[in-house]
Design a protein around this motif. Structure first.
Motif, PDB file in Angstrom:
ATOM      1  N   TRP A  55      33.397  40.900 -11.440  1.00 54.32           N
ATOM      2  CA  TRP A  55      32.611  41.757 -12.334  1.00 54.32           C
ATOM      3  C   TRP A  55      32.456  41.150 -13.711  1.00 54.32           C
ATOM      4  CZ3 TRP A  55      30.493  44.697  -8.988  1.00 54.32           C
ATOM      5  CH2 TRP A  55      31.195  45.100  -7.875  1.00 54.32           C
ATOM      6  N   GLY A  56      32.942  39.915 -13.885  1.00 50.76           N
ATOM      7  CA  GLY A  56      32.796  39.225 -15.158  1.00 50.76           C
ATOM      8  C   GLY A  56      33.966  38.288 -15.402  1.00 50.76           C
ATOM      9  N   ASN A  57      33.683  37.129 -15.927  1.00 54.16           N
ATOM     10  CA  ASN A  57      34.733  36.157 -16.226  1.00 54.16           C
ATOM     11  C   ASN A  57      35.443  36.544 -17.512  1.00 54.16           C
ATOM     12  OD1 ASN A  57      33.738  34.786 -14.013  1.00 54.16           O
ATOM     13  ND2 ASN A  57      32.489  33.417 -15.242  1.00 54.16           N
ATOM     14  N   SER A  63      24.120  49.546  -4.299  1.00 53.92           N
ATOM     15  CA  SER A  63      23.251  48.381  -4.495  1.00 53.92           C
ATOM     16  C   SER A  63      23.231  47.952  -5.964  1.00 53.92           C
ATOM     17  CB  SER A  63      21.840  48.671  -4.001  1.00 53.92           C
ATOM     18  OG  SER A  63      21.222  49.652  -4.786  1.00 53.92           O
ATOM     19  N   ASN A  64      23.337  48.896  -6.899  1.00 53.75           N
ATOM     20  CA  ASN A  64      23.398  48.541  -8.317  1.00 53.75           C
ATOM     21  C   ASN A  64      24.668  47.755  -8.621  1.00 53.75           C
ATOM     22  OD1 ASN A  64      20.966  49.724  -8.885  1.00 53.75           O
ATOM     23  ND2 ASN A  64      21.839  51.616  -9.685  1.00 53.75           N
ATOM     24  N   ARG A 105      27.858  42.212  -9.261  1.00 52.26           N
ATOM     25  CA  ARG A 105      28.938  41.399  -8.696  1.00 52.26           C
ATOM     26  C   ARG A 105      28.536  39.924  -8.671  1.00 52.26           C
ATOM     27  NH1 ARG A 105      31.356  43.116  -3.114  1.00 52.26           N
ATOM     28  NH2 ARG A 105      32.899  44.130  -4.395  1.00 52.26           N
ATOM     29  N   MET A 106      29.452  39.071  -9.089  1.00 54.73           N
ATOM     30  CA  MET A 106      29.180  37.640  -9.143  1.00 54.73           C
ATOM     31  C   MET A 106      29.938  36.927  -8.038  1.00 54.73           C
ATOM     32  SD  MET A 106      29.212  36.953 -13.270  1.00 54.73           S
ATOM     33  CE  MET A 106      30.897  36.509 -13.233  1.00 54.73           C
TER      34      MET A 106
END
Length: 119
Positions: free
Chosen positions: A70-72, A28-29, A34-35
């Motif tokens: 997880w990030g751009n 869940s963390n 997550r995007m």
């Protein structure tokens, strides 16, 4: 009287966690971080395509913002090849990278340093 019997002491004193609980907490963390990929407006898609075509035709440097769950990330380079409108090859300082059009969030042409020194 024992501290375990006062207030929330019974639960505070037993700090046991099942492996299944730990796995679920970690999962869940990660889901929080997550995007989801945003839906781009038609005008933004047109601008992306124009900047990529301009970089390819005129060998101009372009900055590409690429979506990642997880990030751009941003890459700067020159477009050297376009493959059937599905992906393009971005020539970087240290090699190259094939990038899917569907993963591009934005682009912008990077002004060269020589333009600032002309009189």
């Amino acid at each position: 009287m024992s501290k375990k019997l006062q207030g929330n002491g019974l639960w505070e004193s037993s700090r046991m966690m099942l492996p299944e609980h730990r796995t679920q907490i970690l999962k869940s963390n990660k889901e929080i971080i997550r995007m989801k990929k945003p839906v781009l407006h038609e005008d933004e898609i047109t601008l992306i395509n124009e900047n990529i075509a301009r970089s390819y035709a005129q060998k101009e440097t372009v900055e590409v913002s690429i979506f990642g769950e997880w990030g751009n990330r941003n890459e700067i380079g020159v477009v050297t090849s376009i493959h059937h409108q599905t992906k393009f090859k971005l020539e970087l300082d240290l090699g190259y990278e094939w990038i899917d059009f569907s993963e591009v969030l934005s682009t912008k042409i990077v002004e060269s340093e020589m333009d600032f020194f002309t009189d």
